[in-house]
Design a protein around this motif. Structure first.
Motif, short mmCIF file in Angstrom:
data_model
loop_
_atom_site.label_atom_id
_atom_site.label_comp_id
_atom_site.label_asym_id
_atom_site.label_seq_id
_atom_site.Cartn_x
_atom_site.Cartn_y
_atom_site.Cartn_z
N THR A 176 0.80 -1.23 0.00
CA THR A 176 0.00 0.00 0.00
C THR A 176 0.83 1.28 0.00
O THR A 176 0.34 2.33 -0.42
CB THR A 176 -0.93 0.04 1.23
OG1 THR A 176 -0.12 -0.02 2.42
CG2 THR A 176 -1.89 -1.14 1.23
N ILE A 177 2.08 1.22 0.48
CA ILE A 177 2.92 2.41 0.59
C ILE A 177 4.23 2.19 -0.17
O ILE A 177 4.91 1.19 0.06
CB ILE A 177 3.22 2.77 2.05
CG1 ILE A 177 1.92 3.05 2.81
CG2 ILE A 177 4.15 3.98 2.15
CD1 ILE A 177 2.11 3.31 4.29
N GLY A 178 4.57 3.13 -1.05
CA GLY A 178 5.78 2.99 -1.85
C GLY A 178 6.72 4.17 -1.67
O GLY A 178 6.58 5.18 -2.37
N PRO A 179 7.69 4.09 -0.76
CA PRO A 179 8.71 5.14 -0.67
C PRO A 179 9.69 5.01 -1.84
O PRO A 179 10.26 3.93 -2.05
CB PRO A 179 9.41 4.85 0.67
CG PRO A 179 8.59 3.81 1.35
CD PRO A 179 7.89 3.06 0.28
N ILE A 180 9.88 6.08 -2.59
CA ILE A 180 10.74 6.02 -3.78
C ILE A 180 11.63 7.26 -3.85
O ILE A 180 11.49 8.18 -3.04
CB ILE A 180 9.91 5.91 -5.08
CG1 ILE A 180 9.09 7.20 -5.28
CG2 ILE A 180 9.01 4.68 -5.07
CD1 ILE A 180 8.44 7.29 -6.66
N VAL A 181 12.50 7.26 -4.84
CA VAL A 181 13.31 8.43 -5.18
C VAL A 181 13.03 8.77 -6.65
O VAL A 181 12.52 7.92 -7.39
CB VAL A 181 14.82 8.16 -4.95
CG1 VAL A 181 15.11 8.04 -3.46
CG2 VAL A 181 15.27 6.91 -5.68
N PRO A 182 13.31 10.01 -7.09
CA PRO A 182 12.93 10.43 -8.44
C PRO A 182 13.34 9.50 -9.59
O PRO A 182 12.53 9.27 -10.50
CB PRO A 182 13.56 11.82 -8.56
CG PRO A 182 13.48 12.35 -7.17
CD PRO A 182 13.79 11.17 -6.29
N PRO A 183 14.58 8.95 -9.62
CA PRO A 183 14.91 8.04 -10.73
C PRO A 183 13.98 6.83 -10.81
O PRO A 183 13.69 6.33 -11.90
CB PRO A 183 16.35 7.62 -10.42
CG PRO A 183 16.90 8.73 -9.59
CD PRO A 183 15.76 9.20 -8.75
N VAL A 184 13.49 6.37 -9.67
CA VAL A 184 12.55 5.25 -9.65
C VAL A 184 11.21 5.69 -10.23
O VAL A 184 10.57 4.94 -10.98
CB VAL A 184 12.39 4.70 -8.22
CG1 VAL A 184 11.27 3.66 -8.16
CG2 VAL A 184 13.70 4.10 -7.72
N ALA A 185 10.78 6.90 -9.92
CA ALA A 185 9.52 7.42 -10.48
C ALA A 185 9.60 7.46 -12.00
O ALA A 185 8.65 7.08 -12.71
CB ALA A 185 9.25 8.82 -9.93
N LEU A 202 -1.63 0.00 -4.16
CA LEU A 202 -0.89 1.16 -3.66
C LEU A 202 -1.85 2.29 -3.26
O LEU A 202 -2.74 2.66 -4.02
CB LEU A 202 0.09 1.67 -4.72
CG LEU A 202 1.38 0.85 -4.88
CD1 LEU A 202 2.11 1.25 -6.15
CD2 LEU A 202 2.30 1.03 -3.66
N ARG A 203 -1.65 2.81 -2.05
CA ARG A 203 -2.49 3.88 -1.52
C ARG A 203 -1.79 5.24 -1.62
O ARG A 203 -2.43 6.27 -1.82
CB ARG A 203 -2.83 3.57 -0.06
CG ARG A 203 -3.74 4.55 0.61
CD ARG A 203 -4.17 4.05 1.98
NE ARG A 203 -3.06 3.97 2.91
CZ ARG A 203 -2.57 4.98 3.61
NH1 ARG A 203 -3.09 6.19 3.46
NH2 ARG A 203 -1.57 4.81 4.46
N THR A 204 -0.48 5.22 -1.50
CA THR A 204 0.29 6.46 -1.59
C THR A 204 1.73 6.16 -1.97
O THR A 204 2.25 5.07 -1.67
CB THR A 204 0.25 7.25 -0.26
OG1 THR A 204 0.94 8.48 -0.42
CG2 THR A 204 0.90 6.46 0.85
N ILE A 205 2.36 7.11 -2.65
CA ILE A 205 3.78 7.05 -2.99
C ILE A 205 4.45 8.25 -2.37
O ILE A 205 3.96 9.38 -2.50
CB ILE A 205 3.98 7.03 -4.52
CG1 ILE A 205 3.47 5.70 -5.10
CG2 ILE A 205 5.45 7.24 -4.88
CD1 ILE A 205 3.49 5.66 -6.62
N GLY A 206 5.56 8.03 -1.69
CA GLY A 206 6.31 9.13 -1.10
C GLY A 206 7.66 9.25 -1.76
O GLY A 206 8.38 8.26 -1.90
#
Length: 285
Positions: A176-185, A202-206
């Motif tokens: 449900t929660i995906g912590p990422i960094v810009p290259p992953v986006a 997925l409920r939110t991406i940070g």
């Protein structure tokens, strides 16, 4: 918790600066860490390996555990505001990495301030986090280690970044929660691998660690239609200190300051700035 891709010189810098008395590592890094230990007068019996097996006489970290019932007592005489909990090294973009001495109060405050800021957007009882961010980085340490414990949220840990594996795990475990960094986006937005999997849980991406432009957010949301919360922080601020409010902050904006933090907005043309409220000074090694 240094970066496993470091050179011998970079490893030595962190071990030496931190004054480490013991090393916990992985078998693949054992040859280089034996050299580092020797250079810093750390004996072999103070080197441990993750896992269950010993290698060349080096004990496993699990060997420190006991089968007997153990009573864990609170640490006495700890000064939460002054006693260092972690020495987290900065990215070193303007020179060698600096050891940032972060106290117990820094991390406790970070957990309380961020969960309070998020309010109803914070972790829900059925949440599951995908964990591929490095634990040695302040973003991974606060989000995937300490905050997950604080909120009692399960994490599906991925040893290293692999887009297809991550998509498969999101689908399998209903992440449900995906912590990422810009290259992953950007990778999620462009790769057709994403289209093969059901990522609707997925409920939110940070996103953090670097700015994520609105064009990349829009491209990502064409693939995964969930809110993307961006934040700003540094190792020196114990991770995030400015976050977007879901449904309020414009896409691509920095966001708003969380409680008990202070920042200064500076006009780079004339050097004048306005102060916003509270951030503590940091100590370095």
């Amino acid at each position: 918790m240094p970066n496993p891709s470091y050179t011998e010189a970079e490893f030595n810098h962190q071990v030496n600066k931190s004054g480490a008395k013991a090393i916990v590592t992985i078998p693949a890094l054992l040859p280089i860490m034996l050299k580092i230990a020797k250079r810093n007068n750390i004996s072999k019996d103070m080197i441990f390996l993750f896992g269950d097996e010993s290698v060349d006489g080096i004990q496993s970290f699990r060997s420190l555990a006991t089968d007997n019932d153990t009573i864990i007592l609170p640490i006495k005489e700890i000064q939460a505001a002054d006693d260092v909990a972690f020495i987290c090294f900065s990215s070193g973009t303007t020179g060698v990495a600096k050891g940032v001495m972060l106290t117990h109060r820094n991390f406790v405050s970070q957990m309380v301030m961020v969960t309070d800021f998020e309010g109803t957007d914070s972790n829900q009882p059925d949440d599951v986090i995908i964990g591929f961010l490095p634990f040695f980085h302040i973003f991974g340490l606060t989000t995937l280690v300490l905050r997950a414990f604080y909120t009692n949220t399960p994490i599906v840990i991925v040893p290293r970044y692999d887009l297809e594996l991550i998509c498969r795990l999101i689908e399998k475990y209903r992440i449900t929660i995906g912590p990422i960094v810009p290259p992953v986006a950007v990778h999620f937005a462009k790769s057709d691998v994403v289209l093969k999997y059901d990522l609707s849980s997925l409920r939110t991406i940070g996103s953090g660690a670097a700015p994520l432009g609105i064009e990349h957010i829009e491209a990502l949301q064409l693939r995964i239609n969930v809110p993307v919360r961006q934040g700003y922080g540094m190792t020196e601020t114990t991770a995030g200190c400015i976050y977007q409010k879901i449904g309020v902050s414009p896409a691509g904006s920095t966001g708003v300051l969380i409680a008990n933090m202070e920042c200064k907005l500076v006009d780079i043309d004339n050097g004048k700035g306005k102060k916003k409220k509270h951030c503590c000074a940091r100590k370095y090694l």
